[in-house]
Scaffold this active site. Structure first.
Site, PDB file in Angstrom:
ATOM      1  N   TYR A 138       0.965  -1.115   0.186  1.00  8.68           N
ATOM      2  CA  TYR A 138       0.065   0.234  -0.005  1.00  8.68           C
ATOM      3  C   TYR A 138       0.791   1.262  -0.063  1.00  8.68           C
ATOM      4  O   TYR A 138       0.799   2.159  -1.048  1.00  8.68           O
ATOM      5  CB  TYR A 138      -0.798  -0.052   1.368  1.00  8.68           C
ATOM      6  CG  TYR A 138      -1.587   1.209   1.472  1.00  8.68           C
ATOM      7  CD1 TYR A 138      -2.567   1.920   0.638  1.00  8.68           C
ATOM      8  CD2 TYR A 138      -1.159   1.841   2.614  1.00  8.68           C
ATOM      9  CE1 TYR A 138      -3.074   3.102   0.749  1.00  8.68           C
ATOM     10  CE2 TYR A 138      -1.964   3.171   3.109  1.00  8.68           C
ATOM     11  CZ  TYR A 138      -2.662   3.832   2.058  1.00  8.68           C
ATOM     12  OH  TYR A 138      -3.263   5.012   2.339  1.00  8.68           O
ATOM     13  N   ASN A 167      -2.834   9.272  11.420  1.00 10.95           N
ATOM     14  CA  ASN A 167      -3.783   8.698  11.565  1.00 10.95           C
ATOM     15  C   ASN A 167      -5.145   9.228  11.603  1.00 10.95           C
ATOM     16  O   ASN A 167      -5.382  10.182  12.490  1.00 10.95           O
ATOM     17  CB  ASN A 167      -3.812   7.817  12.977  1.00 10.95           C
ATOM     18  CG  ASN A 167      -2.581   6.590  12.898  1.00 10.95           C
ATOM     19  OD1 ASN A 167      -1.455   6.956  12.651  1.00 10.95           O
ATOM     20  ND2 ASN A 167      -3.214   5.144  13.155  1.00 10.95           N
TER      21      ASN A 167
END
Ligand code: UDP
Length: 326
Positions: A138, A167
């Site tokens: 990814y 995040n």
């Protein structure tokens, strides 16, 4: 501005589309709904269902002023197991988009990149000049796209910014985290509070951190969206900027679970589980460059605000929650 938002039915794309509409922009969303939700599409946006690779030629024309590119496959574990789907779905699709932008003369791009491009950092906070050594497919595909954008900016005058998210959490408007396959900490913990799962697994409590659990930098999705609008407004021809976006403060898995307990009033049982493959111990961003170059001033940096907003969204999902027992 008339803007194309690829992946605008997803979590981050949906919040960004909402904020763009609030600022008076015209928004067209292109999304194949493979992981996005119809519910997450903000009111006022024009929605076209389809994938970027096959539909971009029909959708993009010279009436657009810019593109925000979110559509991507983004599950780390899956990317390691099915690399072809990620190289094809992320890299090849993005090249198709870049060529469509070039042929239509649409030359302003904001790209959704990731902290996963850095891999295991040598030191924190992470600045943009640190080595990029992704530890999963990814991250490697997002890094490859960043490189492609740099070349297109140099050769063809594209004005672009890649935003490397840490995040992302919280919710805004009608968009929040409600994935069919959920792997992220905060939404999983909140699913325990909802009664949709029994406990939260803590992936390792023997990391070299103060309480032994991993430390991450949680950024509110609405602050993240503000940075996208600023990037679009300040992009300049032939320049590709790469900017980290985080809150600059690290919280451990235990600290996150404790804040979720306070906010939800639920005991949220936790169970220590083995470390998850590929997890670095600590990931914290330096966002100084984004703050300086964009004039960005994140206003929701308190973890409690992030969790409160996430909980307001999650606890109102009812039957629409993908985690709800069927
Ligand atoms: N984590 C955990 N239990 C879970 C999900 C995540 O302990 O069920 C931990 C994970 O190991 C990491 C942190 O929570 O240290 C944040 O993980 P997440 O998947 O939300 O984001 P990532 O940091 O991988 O982008």
């Amino acid at each position: 501005m008339k803007l194309l938002v690829t992946g605008g039915a997803g979590y981050v794309g949906g919040v960004c589309a909402t904020v763009l509409l609030e600022r008076g922009h015209e928004v067209v969303i292109l999304d194949d709904l493979s992981t996005g939700n119809r519910d997450g599409i903000p009111e006022g946006a024009t929605f076209i269902e389809g994938d970027v690779a096959t539909k971009i030629g029909d959708v993009l024309d010279s009436t657009f002023d810019g593109v925000l590119h979110f559509a991507a496959r983004s599950l780390v574990g899956e990317s390691v197991e099915k690399p072809g789907e990620y190289w094809q779905g992320n890299v090849v699709t993005s090249l198709t988009l870049l060529d469509a932008m070039r042929s239509t003369g649409v030359d302003n791009l904001v790209f959704s990149s990731t902290a996963a491009t850095y891999g295991e950092p040598e030191q924190v906070p992470i600045t943009e000049d640190m080595p990029t050594r992704p530890t999963n497919t990814y991250g490697a595909t997002k890094l490859a796209i960043d490189h492609a954008i740099t070349s297109y900016a140099k050769a063809h005058g594209l004005a672009a910014t890649s935003l490397r998210y840490f995040n992302v959490a919280g919710a805004y408007g009608s968009a929040g985290e409600n994935r069919v396959v959920e792997t992220h900490l905060i939404p999983l913990v909140l699913q325990v509070a909802l009664g949709h799962r029994e406990d939260i697994k803590v992936f390792g409590d023997d990391w070299p951190t103060p309480d032994g659990t991993c430390v991450r930098d949680y950024i509110h999705v609405a602050d993240l969206a503000d940075a996208h609008v600023l990037a679009l407004e300040t992009n300049s021809a032939g320049v590709h900027r790469i900017l980290n976006l985080g809150s600059g403060e690290g919280f451990s898995v235990r600290e996150v679970i404790d804040v979720c307990r306070e906010v939800t009033g639920h005991p949220i049982p936790d169970v220590i589980a083995p470390r998850r493959a590929g997890d670095p111990a600590v990931l914290v961003a330096s966002s100084s460059k984004a703050i300086d170059e964009l004039g960005w001033s994140p206003s929701r940096t308190d973890l409690r605000t992030v969790v409160e907003d996430a909980w307001a969204f999650t606890s109102n999902l009812g039957d629409r929650a993908h985690s709800a027992p069927r």
